[in-house]
Motif scaffolding. Structure first.
Motif, short mmCIF file in Angstrom:
data_model
loop_
_atom_site.label_atom_id
_atom_site.label_comp_id
_atom_site.label_asym_id
_atom_site.label_seq_id
_atom_site.Cartn_x
_atom_site.Cartn_y
_atom_site.Cartn_z
N ARG A 69 18.49 -8.05 0.56
CA ARG A 69 19.64 -7.19 0.69
C ARG A 69 19.86 -6.38 -0.60
N ALA A 70 19.64 -7.05 -1.74
CA ALA A 70 19.79 -6.34 -3.01
C ALA A 70 18.73 -5.26 -3.14
N LEU A 71 17.53 -5.56 -2.63
CA LEU A 71 16.45 -4.58 -2.72
C LEU A 71 16.67 -3.39 -1.80
N ALA A 72 17.36 -3.62 -0.70
CA ALA A 72 17.49 -2.59 0.33
C ALA A 72 18.19 -1.34 -0.18
N SER A 73 18.97 -1.46 -1.24
CA SER A 73 19.62 -0.26 -1.77
C SER A 73 18.69 0.51 -2.71
N ARG A 74 17.45 0.05 -2.85
CA ARG A 74 16.43 0.67 -3.72
C ARG A 74 16.95 0.82 -5.14
N PRO A 75 17.26 -0.31 -5.77
CA PRO A 75 17.82 -0.22 -7.12
C PRO A 75 16.76 0.14 -8.16
N GLU A 76 17.25 0.63 -9.29
CA GLU A 76 16.37 0.75 -10.45
C GLU A 76 16.52 -0.49 -11.31
N LEU A 77 17.76 -0.99 -11.36
CA LEU A 77 18.02 -2.22 -12.09
C LEU A 77 18.43 -3.29 -11.09
N LEU A 78 17.65 -4.38 -11.05
CA LEU A 78 17.96 -5.47 -10.14
C LEU A 78 18.46 -6.65 -10.97
N ILE A 79 19.62 -7.15 -10.62
CA ILE A 79 20.21 -8.25 -11.37
C ILE A 79 20.19 -9.51 -10.51
N LEU A 80 19.58 -10.56 -11.03
CA LEU A 80 19.40 -11.77 -10.22
C LEU A 80 20.09 -12.96 -10.88
N ASP A 81 21.01 -13.57 -10.16
CA ASP A 81 21.71 -14.73 -10.72
C ASP A 81 21.14 -16.01 -10.13
#
Ligand SMILES: Nc1ncnc2c1ncn2[C@@H]1O[C@H](COP(=O)(O)OP(=O)(O)OP(=O)(O)O)[C@@H](O)[C@H]1O
Ligand SMILES: [Mg+2]
Lengths: 293, 259
Positions: free
Chosen positions: B164-176
């Motif tokens: 789901r986080a990837l689906a917005s096509r981020p440049e910065l991905l933050i993973l907790d």
């Protein structure tokens, strides 16, 4: 034959209850708030409809959109300027605010339209329609049709549109929805707009079935047995709950009223409510337990 | 420089969750943030995503000041995140979860989407195809795409969160803590997926994780926090040899692994 007639009338009235309850469910899903002002939205919608038809003399095909628009705006304003200010307060306070809102709206209506009885211009033909061999006044038939159309539209909206998806997301998890770029406030505002619109539709139908007066807001109380039966967070539950309550009320009113004196049909819905709360507190179709007050 | 924290402080009532934290993340980097429980790692993420408002200091994403923005403004800039306690749409299908992830990408969203005008439909179909091919299949979620997320096992839920986080096509991905609670196999698969996406999509990643084996093997640089303060910064090599870090965190972590 008589039974079938009571059932059909029950289904029609139940369709209107379902519409009204739908508004309650939409708001509950988006915000977990039980809106005690739903009945007032119904009544205001009917009064706006009356005013645009009679006072402004608009033809129905203009008066209807105007009424729905204005009712949607009232829903929006209630959210934007009242509910939003306390959105993150304790649940009980938020619910009390909706109670206050209902008193405020009722006062406003009394100020503008007074407390007398109005006879709503008939928007459906006054003839009867033949349904399963029963002669049913057209207004009952059209109430069912309107309710069905609205539900199909909502199902379509939630299932196939991006905005509907966003609304479902907000209902499911506000925090996650916000983090994905959904403007939660807009979605909550929109559910109040929808709620105002379906309430107004319900109000216009009710005013066509009986008379219009300030006490129409009491129908809001009927929305509670309906949503408690159906579950606060289920659209389908609102439909089934509305139909069940409508039919039981109509049948009980038809048969029991002659035996038990008094307005048995008024009490039946709440008797059912109590029984359901005892057996299944989350409602027949609800998924989560409703917060206790 | 893609992300810059400048002397960030954050307090909740009496608790000082962050105290003058500064660091910078370079484009394309895999940057890890580690530290004991309660160090303030999740608070940093929540501050970046505007869920928490810093009491002092600034956050810049590509020279844009993030402080005044609302949480829902952040995704559109190209930042997305996962949650430590997976915040999924439990009552919705996997596919709907992922679709909502790409919510802000559908230009024809509101009106034409509502009435299903042809161009909106085409755009939506293409988006769905992309999501399925590039995200769901990669994450091994395509077979379960119509299942309700709430009914999936924990490991798969973590993947949905990532998808789901990837689906917005981020440049910065933050993973907790993306591999928290996973067994070794699941964890290895997850890391493999992460590295695939990082390479294929040219992602910058900010990783918060307690699994030191994972952190040390994939990070370019690491910042260590303790009690809301940054206590060290460096390459995995440097961090592993830092006496202070060993005393307050890695030592303990090591004992935990042994026991
Ligand atoms: N919403 C909040 N309200 C009050 N205190 C908070 C809130 N969020 C975090 N804190 C406090 O801030 C401090 C830092 O918490 P944070 O969640 O950032 O730690 P963390 O490094 O992510 O820890 P963990 O490894 O356990 O996830 C803790 O003392 C925590 O209790
Ligand atoms: Mg944390």
């Amino acid at each position: 034959m008589l039974l079938l007639q009571f059932i059909l009338i029950g289904i029609s009235i139940g369709s209107v209850y379902a519409l009204i309850a739908l508004g309650t469910v939409l708001i509950y899903k988006a915000t977990r708030v039980i809106n005690f002002a739903q009945g007032e939205l119904v009544m205001i919608g009917a009064f706006i409809g009356y005013t645009s038809l009679v006072s402004w003399g608009l033809p129905i095909f203009i008066a209807l959109p105007v009424t729905l628009l204005l009712s949607g705006v009232i829903g929006y304003l209630a959210e934007r300027f009242v509910l939003r200010r306390i959105a993150h307060g304790p649940l009980i306070s938020v619910i009390m605010v909706t109670l206050g809102l209902s008193i405020f709206l009722k006062g406003g209506v009394t100020g503008v339209w007074g407390t007398s009885m109005y006879s709503f211009p008939k928007i459906f033909p006054e003839s009867t329609i033949n349904l399963l061999g029963i002669k049913l006044p057209q207004v009952y038939f059209w109430s069912m049709v309107v309710a069905v159309i609205i539900f199909v539209l909502f199902v379509f909206f939630f299932k196939y549109t991006d905005l509907g998806l966003a609304m479902r997301g907000v209902a499911d998890n506000q925090k996650a929805a916000a983090s994905l770029g959904v403007n939660v406030f807009s979605v909550v505002g929109l559910s109040w707009v929808f709620s105002g619109i379906v309430a107004a539709l319900g109000g216009i139908l009710l005013a066509n079935i009986s008379l219009l007066n300030i006490n129409m807001s009491d129908v809001g109380l009927k929305a509670f047995p309906v949503v408690i039966l159906g579950g606060f967070d289920s659209l389908l539950g609102a439909v089934i709950g509305g139909l069940v309550i409508g039919v039981i009320e109509s049948v009980a009113g038809g048969y029991l009223a002659t035996i038990v004196s008094g307005a048995i049909d008024q009490v039946v819905a709440f008797a059912i409510l109590l029984i359901i709360l005892l057996i299944k507190p989350q409602g027949l179709f609800g998924t989560k337990e409703v917060e206790r007050l | 420089m893609i992300l810059k924290l400048d002397k960030l402080s954050l307090s909740f009532g009496g608790i000082q969750a962050l105290n003058g934290v500064s660091f910078e993340i370079k484009e394309g980097e895999l940057f890890s943030l580690i530290g004991p429980n309660g160090a303030g790692k999740t608070s940093v993420i929540n501050a970046i995503c505007s869920f928490y408002k810093p009491t002092k200091g600034e956050i810049y994403f590509k020279d844009k000041l993030l402080n005044p923005l609302k949480p829902y403004n952040i995704t559109a800039l190209g930042v997305s995140r996962t949650f430590q306690n997976t915040e999924l749409f439990a009552g919705m299908s996997v596919l709907d979860n992922i679709k909502l992830g790409s919510h802000n990408r559908l230009k024809a969203s509101t009106l034409s989407g509502m009435f299903h005008l042809p161009w909106a439909k085409k755009e939506e179909r293409e988006e769905e195809k992309y999501l399925r091919e590039e995200i769901l299949k990669r994450l091994g979620l395509d077979e379960v795409r119509n299942r309700f997320v709430g009914t999936l096992p924990y490991g798969l839920q973590k993947r949905v969160d990532l998808g789901r986080a990837l689906a917005s096509r981020p440049e910065l991905l933050i993973l907790d803590e993306p591999v928290a609670g996973m067994n070794n196999d699941e964890s290895r698969d997850m890391v493999e997926c992460l590295l695939h996406f990082k390479k294929a999509w040219n992602l910058t990643i900010l990783l918060v994780e307690h699994d030191m084996e994972v952190v040390m093997s994939i990070s370019d640089r690491i910042v260590v926090m303790n009690f809301g303060q940054k206590i060290a910064e460096g390459t995995p090599q440097e961090i592993q040899n830092n006496e202070q870090v060993i005393t307050i965190y890695l030592g303990k972590q090591y004992e935990k692994d042994v026991s």
